[in-house]
Design an enzyme around this catalytic site. Sequence first.
Site, PDB file in Angstrom:
ATOM      1  N   LYS A  97       0.828  -1.219   0.000  1.00 11.07           N
ATOM      2  CA  LYS A  97       0.000   0.000   0.000  1.00 11.07           C
ATOM      3  C   LYS A  97       0.862   1.269   0.000  1.00 11.07           C
ATOM      4  O   LYS A  97       0.644   2.178  -0.795  1.00 11.07           O
ATOM      5  CB  LYS A  97      -0.915   0.008   1.235  1.00 11.07           C
ATOM      6  CG  LYS A  97      -1.554   1.366   1.517  1.00 11.07           C
ATOM      7  CD  LYS A  97      -2.275   1.415   2.839  1.00 11.07           C
ATOM      8  CE  LYS A  97      -1.430   1.620   4.052  1.00 11.07           C
ATOM      9  NZ  LYS A  97      -1.244   2.977   4.587  1.00 11.07           N
ATOM     10  N   ASN A  98       1.839   1.322   0.885  1.00  3.64           N
ATOM     11  CA  ASN A  98       2.597   2.562   1.049  1.00  3.64           C
ATOM     12  C   ASN A  98       3.502   2.859  -0.148  1.00  3.64           C
ATOM     13  O   ASN A  98       3.849   4.015  -0.393  1.00  3.64           O
ATOM     14  CB  ASN A  98       3.384   2.538   2.358  1.00  3.64           C
ATOM     15  CG  ASN A  98       2.463   2.627   3.567  1.00  3.64           C
ATOM     16  OD1 ASN A  98       1.288   2.975   3.425  1.00  3.64           O
ATOM     17  ND2 ASN A  98       2.975   2.298   4.737  1.00  3.64           N
ATOM     18  N   CYS A 100      -3.548   7.796  10.092  1.00  2.00           N
ATOM     19  CA  CYS A 100      -3.726   7.265  11.444  1.00  2.00           C
ATOM     20  C   CYS A 100      -3.214   8.253  12.481  1.00  2.00           C
ATOM     21  O   CYS A 100      -2.180   8.893  12.277  1.00  2.00           O
ATOM     22  CB  CYS A 100      -2.981   5.943  11.594  1.00  2.00           C
ATOM     23  SG  CYS A 100      -3.808   4.588  10.765  1.00  2.00           S
ATOM     24  N   ARG A 154       3.024  13.855  13.539  1.00  2.21           N
ATOM     25  CA  ARG A 154       3.204  13.749  12.087  1.00  2.21           C
ATOM     26  C   ARG A 154       3.396  15.087  11.350  1.00  2.21           C
ATOM     27  O   ARG A 154       2.605  15.464  10.466  1.00  2.21           O
ATOM     28  CB  ARG A 154       2.072  12.918  11.471  1.00  2.21           C
ATOM     29  CG  ARG A 154       1.875  11.605  12.194  1.00  2.21           C
ATOM     30  CD  ARG A 154       0.962  10.660  11.485  1.00  2.21           C
ATOM     31  NE  ARG A 154       1.625   9.898  10.449  1.00  2.21           N
ATOM     32  CZ  ARG A 154       1.062   8.924   9.745  1.00  2.21           C
ATOM     33  NH1 ARG A 154      -0.186   8.606   9.965  1.00  2.21           N
ATOM     34  NH2 ARG A 154       1.727   8.281   8.823  1.00  2.21           N
ATOM     35  N   ASP A 171       5.512   0.025  11.951  1.00  2.00           N
ATOM     36  CA  ASP A 171       4.197  -0.501  11.570  1.00  2.00           C
ATOM     37  C   ASP A 171       3.969  -1.933  12.058  1.00  2.00           C
ATOM     38  O   ASP A 171       2.862  -2.454  11.941  1.00  2.00           O
ATOM     39  CB  ASP A 171       4.033  -0.460  10.044  1.00  2.00           C
ATOM     40  CG  ASP A 171       4.148   0.953   9.521  1.00  2.00           C
ATOM     41  OD1 ASP A 171       3.363   1.797   9.956  1.00  2.00           O
ATOM     42  OD2 ASP A 171       5.053   1.215   8.716  1.00  2.00           O
ATOM     43  N   ARG A 214      -8.400  -0.025   5.669  1.00  2.00           N
ATOM     44  CA  ARG A 214      -7.620   0.991   4.941  1.00  2.00           C
ATOM     45  C   ARG A 214      -6.324   0.406   4.425  1.00  2.00           C
ATOM     46  O   ARG A 214      -5.755   0.922   3.457  1.00  2.00           O
ATOM     47  CB  ARG A 214      -7.303   2.171   5.860  1.00  2.00           C
ATOM     48  CG  ARG A 214      -8.536   2.992   6.172  1.00  2.00           C
ATOM     49  CD  ARG A 214      -8.197   4.128   7.069  1.00  2.00           C
ATOM     50  NE  ARG A 214      -7.009   4.807   6.564  1.00  2.00           N
ATOM     51  CZ  ARG A 214      -6.449   5.839   7.130  1.00  2.00           C
ATOM     52  NH1 ARG A 214      -6.964   6.331   8.224  1.00  2.00           N
ATOM     53  NH2 ARG A 214      -5.380   6.386   6.620  1.00  2.00           N
TER      54      ARG A 214
HETATM   55  N1  EPU Z   1       8.765  13.565  10.421  1.00  2.00           N
HETATM   56  C1  EPU Z   1       9.089  14.879  10.720  1.00  2.00           C
HETATM   57  N2  EPU Z   1       8.913  15.807   9.731  1.00  2.00           N
HETATM   58  C2  EPU Z   1       8.442  15.494   8.500  1.00  2.00           C
HETATM   59  C3  EPU Z   1       8.121  14.169   8.201  1.00  2.00           C
HETATM   60  C4  EPU Z   1       8.291  13.208   9.207  1.00  2.00           C
HETATM   61  O1  EPU Z   1       9.491  15.192  11.813  1.00  2.00           O
HETATM   62  O2  EPU Z   1       8.325  16.404   7.671  1.00  2.00           O
HETATM   63  C5  EPU Z   1       8.955  12.547  11.457  1.00  2.00           C
HETATM   64  C6  EPU Z   1       7.660  11.847  11.849  1.00  2.00           C
HETATM   65  O3  EPU Z   1       6.979  12.563  12.852  1.00  2.00           O
HETATM   66  C7  EPU Z   1       8.150  10.509  12.326  1.00  2.00           C
HETATM   67  C8  EPU Z   1       9.345  10.237  11.423  1.00  2.00           C
HETATM   68  O4  EPU Z   1       9.748  11.510  10.905  1.00  2.00           O
HETATM   69  O5  EPU Z   1       8.603  10.612  13.649  1.00  2.00           O
HETATM   70  C9  EPU Z   1       9.070   9.278  10.275  1.00  2.00           C
HETATM   71  O6  EPU Z   1       7.967   9.747   9.512  1.00  2.00           O
HETATM   72  P1  EPU Z   1       7.818   9.381   7.968  1.00  2.00           P
HETATM   73  O7  EPU Z   1       7.772  10.630   7.195  1.00  2.00           O
HETATM   74  O8  EPU Z   1       8.843   8.362   7.621  1.00  2.00           O
HETATM   75  O9  EPU Z   1       6.391   8.701   7.970  1.00  2.00           O
HETATM   76  P2  EPU Z   1       5.147   8.997   7.044  1.00  2.00           P
HETATM   77  O10 EPU Z   1       5.569   9.307   5.653  1.00  2.00           O
HETATM   78  O11 EPU Z   1       4.213   9.933   7.744  1.00  2.00           O
HETATM   79  C10 EPU Z   1       5.015   6.498   6.296  1.00  2.00           C
HETATM   80  C11 EPU Z   1       3.929   5.466   6.241  1.00  2.00           C
HETATM   81  C12 EPU Z   1       3.576   5.019   7.649  1.00  2.00           C
HETATM   82  C13 EPU Z   1       4.821   4.472   8.317  1.00  2.00           C
HETATM   83  C14 EPU Z   1       5.959   5.504   8.280  1.00  2.00           C
HETATM   84  C15 EPU Z   1       7.289   4.959   8.807  1.00  2.00           C
HETATM   85  C16 EPU Z   1       2.701   6.064   4.257  1.00  2.00           C
HETATM   86  C17 EPU Z   1       1.471   6.620   3.682  1.00  2.00           C
HETATM   87  N3  EPU Z   1       2.766   6.027   5.582  1.00  2.00           N
HETATM   88  O12 EPU Z   1       4.470   7.576   7.065  1.00  2.00           O
HETATM   89  O13 EPU Z   1       2.637   3.979   7.498  1.00  2.00           O
HETATM   90  O14 EPU Z   1       4.525   4.164   9.660  1.00  2.00           O
HETATM   91  O15 EPU Z   1       6.172   5.939   6.915  1.00  2.00           O
HETATM   92  O16 EPU Z   1       7.719   3.876   8.040  1.00  2.00           O
HETATM   93  O17 EPU Z   1       3.593   5.619   3.544  1.00  2.00           O
HETATM   94  C18 EPU Z   1       0.843   2.591   8.066  1.00  2.00           C
HETATM   95  O18 EPU Z   1       0.957   2.062   6.959  1.00  2.00           O
HETATM   96  O19 EPU Z   1       0.102   2.125   8.998  1.00  2.00           O
HETATM   97  C19 EPU Z   1       1.594   3.809   8.359  1.00  2.00           C
HETATM   98  C20 EPU Z   1       1.293   4.604   9.373  1.00  2.00           C
END
Ligand code: EPU
Length: 432
Positions: free
Chosen positions: A22-23, A117, A122, A305, A397
């Site tokens: 999915k991601n 979620c 975030r 995850d 989802r």
């Molecule tokens: N972060 C920042 N600033 C940013 C972006 C991220 O501080 O601008 C921090 C976040 O708060 C977190 C860390 O960096 O502490 C990692 O966040 P990341 O950006 O890697 O996560 P994301 O893009 O919001 C994706 C997945 C999540 C998964 C995370 C980590 C998608 C749509 N979501 O989230 O998936 O947990 O990477 O691998 O790809 C799930 O599938 O259940 C899910 C939540």
Amino acid sequence: MDQYIIKGGKPLVGEVQIGGYKNAALGIIAAAIMADDTVLIENIPAVKDIDILLKAIEDIGAKVERINKHAVKINGSSINSVNVDFDYVRKIRGSYYLVGALLGKYRQANVALPGGCNIGSRPIDQHIKGFEALNAKVKIEHGLIKAQSENLKGAHIYFDGNSVGATINTMLAACLAEGTTILENSAKEPHVVDVANFLNSMGANIKGAGTDVIRIKGVPKLHGSEYVVIPDQIEAGTFMFAAAATNGDVLIKNVIPKHLEAFTAKLLEIGAVVEEFDDAIRVKAGGRLGSTHVKTLVYPGFLTDMQPQMTTLLSVSKGTSIVTESIFENRFKYVDELSRMGASIKVESNTAFIDGVDKLTGAVVSAPDLRGGAALVIAGLMAEGFTIVENVEYIERGYESFEYKMQQLGAVMEKVDSNDTKAIRKFKYKVG
Ligand code: EPU
């Protein structure tokens, strides 16, 4: 509203086929609109988040043709708006990839701030840092991320932390910027690599994805492509842990075992048996497993995850385990629900201290988010008696046909409408 009703205590046995990630698919679908030719994407999972993103690109004018449940053709030549401000888009996280894609292609994007979620604060500061370094002006106004640039230029960007989202988003925009972009301290997760491979198949010039330095030479345009999304490491990991938790024996097919190594290592450490094949993995367990310490980390560390599923498995393992969540600060909400089932877990700050109990007992619990919800299903499968998991829309989802795949492995569970008390009685009567 739907809920799962589960009668626990039966080992999962058999084979299960894992779907597309999915991601990764979310990033790939957003990237697909950057070409004016048709793109065929195969192995997309049939889950709600993907449906929402496809609807969003259709609503700004892209042609979306569903070939079958797992394949879609996308053509971005007819896009007539860079405004993605639909109610349903705010519910998912992956919609933020439309900022990078639209900014790269049209030099402008106005996209509703993403939801997803509720597992922590975030922030998106690193996405903004990436776009601004590429010479875009970015502001947050009226619930929208507004980005625009007359002249998108390559840049040398050093991210403050490893963010999957910021790495993919900046990479999308940089593909069509003028000149070279270097992303340092970028995320190395398999889906970053998959999105980069897809973009390269469309004519982008990206090198180094999967390491912490990604080099992108901007190209004037992208072309059509045919691409197959990688298997979902989280779906695979969830079935691995469900197999071990129920003392089962499951062959999990269509996986990349390398992506599952952190889970395999922990399962072996606590006494499960794991066998790796080229594109499958078999997990079995007999008897009570042992305790361990786990800390979630960026790839190739233990994936955040999979933290709820791991904690759930450890809740009935021998001894005391410690699980530390280092990526998202609010990812232990499911623990209260596990406690209702008899688990003995104390959460202090970002760490869960788990005293393994002999057994869990069925209860009515509520899925707080996608992965927490999947973990509660695993808890229900292990528990004595009946468990009801409410709010299954969270689980849907990200997991395709979750109850069906579990049923095929022998799980005694069904999805029922929460208002349908008759269905619950009928299920209990049927399974005894
Ligand atoms: N972060 C920042 N600033 C940013 C972006 C991220 O501080 O601008 C921090 C976040 O708060 C977190 C860390 O960096 O502490 C990692 O966040 P990341 O950006 O890697 O996560 P994301 O893009 O919001 C994706 C997945 C999540 C998964 C995370 C980590 C998608 C749509 N979501 O989230 O998936 O947990 O990477 O691998 O790809 C799930 O599938 O259940 C899910 C939540």
